[in-house]
Write a protein that holds these residues in place. Structure first.
Motif, PDB file in Angstrom:
ATOM      1  N   LEU A  72      44.937  30.986  63.410  1.00  0.00           N
ATOM      2  CA  LEU A  72      46.143  30.398  62.826  1.00  0.00           C
ATOM      3  C   LEU A  72      45.725  29.341  61.812  1.00  0.00           C
ATOM      4  N   TYR A  73      46.076  29.556  60.553  1.00  0.00           N
ATOM      5  CA  TYR A  73      45.872  28.539  59.526  1.00  0.00           C
ATOM      6  C   TYR A  73      47.112  27.650  59.452  1.00  0.00           C
ATOM      7  N   ILE A  74      46.903  26.352  59.433  1.00  0.00           N
ATOM      8  CA  ILE A  74      47.987  25.434  59.111  1.00  0.00           C
ATOM      9  C   ILE A  74      47.505  24.523  57.986  1.00  0.00           C
ATOM     10  N   CYS A  75      48.439  24.022  57.210  1.00  0.00           N
ATOM     11  CA  CYS A  75      48.132  23.092  56.131  1.00  0.00           C
ATOM     12  C   CYS A  75      48.973  21.850  56.354  1.00  0.00           C
ATOM     13  N   ASN A  76      48.319  20.733  56.650  1.00  0.00           N
ATOM     14  CA  ASN A  76      49.034  19.509  57.003  1.00  0.00           C
ATOM     15  C   ASN A  76      48.302  18.306  56.409  1.00  0.00           C
ATOM     16  N   PRO A  77      48.948  17.598  55.477  1.00  0.00           N
ATOM     17  CA  PRO A  77      50.251  17.807  54.845  1.00  0.00           C
ATOM     18  C   PRO A  77      50.306  19.140  54.092  1.00  0.00           C
ATOM     19  N   GLY A  78      51.521  19.667  53.986  1.00  0.00           N
ATOM     20  CA  GLY A  78      51.688  21.010  53.467  1.00  0.00           C
ATOM     21  C   GLY A  78      51.522  21.101  51.966  1.00  0.00           C
ATOM     22  N   ASN A  79      50.938  22.196  51.529  1.00  0.00           N
ATOM     23  CA  ASN A  79      50.900  22.586  50.126  1.00  0.00           C
ATOM     24  C   ASN A  79      51.762  23.840  50.009  1.00  0.00           C
ATOM     25  N   PRO A  80      52.913  23.781  49.329  1.00  0.00           N
ATOM     26  CA  PRO A  80      53.295  22.816  48.290  1.00  0.00           C
ATOM     27  C   PRO A  80      54.330  21.769  48.692  1.00  0.00           C
TER      28      PRO A  80
END
Length: 397
Positions: free
Chosen positions: A172-180
């Motif tokens: 599971l990939y997460i981006c935090n803080p999110g892009n975009p």
């Protein structure tokens, strides 16, 4: 050729170049690019000095694991930043320097996905950093897109994912803080992901490269390492986090970051990277040590981005549906027309380049969550960002 290469889609900026092809913008207006998230603030002088002072290191092969001094600097920064117990993150087993997080985010999937299992899924946010999708495809897995919608606060709706889908998930990939979007997950949300990872035996790859660009020093974005410790997962099992000096320290050309977390996973990832030949050059290590050990330039970086948001948002108020993000340097604006028409006409009339949101996302059964939005990166000098905002307002009016 590897047939999975044919499954890769064009990169967003290839699509953007095609969109602009044949258009001649007004010659009297200087170009203002807001499309690419490439930091443009000055790199810290201490890092440049350390780089220059260490050029003799190019005369020897570096270790894949990096030098101990670098790993200790990374470890000490992470312990301070995420309020970890003093004994957390063994620099010998739980920290691995990488040549920018882009290559590491891609390589992790090649290392951990078991393509012999039926229907291997790699879950990722949608919109997303396209490296996640490419990594999944070339690892022999199927990308599973978790739509990020405004009514969910631009966070994935975990309840919309079935038990069978969670069971098939391997990464599971997460981006935090999110892009975009710039949305920040709180620790409770991250701890819910941790519970799911342990229940269904998948790995969380937390891309936290925008974590140091925020607007209040009293409440910086939390990270997955801190969430794991405070949930009782002190060994960081099934968790790896990715951090970079590109955004934090304006050093995108240095290609320096790190992966930290689960020692067992990093042991295998280190072996993979040894065969892959991914060792960081000694001068880059020296510059990285200097950067991780200093916070004053990071605070100045945040001040510069805050000034841009403070200047741009009042200009756009009333003509464009857009809000200040929780963190990061992007505006994720809702457009009054479809996003590629907005981007094309804005370039044609005002010589300002923005990125259509649909280029950052994929169509799913419930729609394309990037459609009708554009991403604007406030990386240009302050005066250019202000000028771009006035041009956008003029175009809309």
């Amino acid at each position: 050729m590897n047939p999975d290469l044919d499954r890769l889609q064009p990169y967003p900026f290839q699509k953007l170049a095609a969109l602009k092809q044949g258009i001649t913008p007004p010659a009297h207006l200087s170009p203002i690019p807001l499309s690419i998230g490439e930091p443009a603030h000055a790199p810290p002088e201490i890092a440049l000095q350390a780089l220059q002072a260490s050029l003799a290191g190019l005369g020897r092969y570096p270790m894949t694991r990096g030098g101990l001094e670098l790993r200790q600097a990374i470890r000490n920064w992470a312990v301070r930043r995420f309020q970890l117990p003093s004994a957390s993150l063994d620099p010998e087993r739980q920290v691995l320097p990488v040549n920018g997080t882009r290559e590491a985010l891609f390589a992790l999937a090649q290392c951990v996905v078991d393509r012999t299992r039926s229907n291997p899924l790699v879950m990722m946010p949608n919109p997303f950093y396209q490296i996640y999708e490419g990594a999944a495809l070339l690892a022999g897995a199927r990308p599973f897109f978790m739509n990020l919608e405004a009514d969910q606060g631009f966070l994935p709706n975990l309840d919309a994912i079935s038990e069978d889908q969670w069971q098939d998930c391997q990464l599971l990939y997460i981006c935090n803080p999110g892009n975009p979007s710039g949305t920040v997950m709180d620790e409770a949300f991250m701890q819910r992901l941790l519970t799911l990872a342990h229940a269904h035996d998948f790995i969380i790859a937390a891309d936290e490269c925008y974590s140091e660009i925020h607007f209040t020093d009293t409440a910086p974005p939390p990270g997955m390492l801190g969430a794991a410790v405070r949930a009782g997962y002190t060994d960081f099992e099934r968790v790896v986090v990715f951090h970079s000096l590109s955004k934090r320290s304006n050093l995108p050309g240095l290609r320096s970051g790190f992966v930290a977390g689960d020692a067992r996973l990093l042991e295998h990832f280190h072996q993979y990277r040894t065969y892959h030949g991914c060792a960081m050059a000694p001068p880059a290590q020296a510059a990285s040590i200097a950067a991780w050990n200093d916070e004053s330039h990071v605070q100045e970086n945040r001040r510069l981005y805050t000034r841009k948001f403070d200047a741009v948002l009042p200009i756009l108020n009333g003509v464009l549906e857009v809000q200040r993000p929780d963190a990061g340097f992007y505006l994720w604006a809702h457009t009054p027309v479809d996003d590629d028409t907005f981007a094309r006409e804005l370039f044609a009339r005002e010589h300002v380049t923005v990125l259509p949101g649909s280029y950052l996302s994929r169509s799913t059964a419930t729609g394309n969550p990037g459609q009708g939005r554009v991403r604007m990166a406030l990386v240009a000098p302050l005066e250019d960002c202000i000028a771009a905002a006035h041009r956008i307002r003029r175009y809309l009016e």
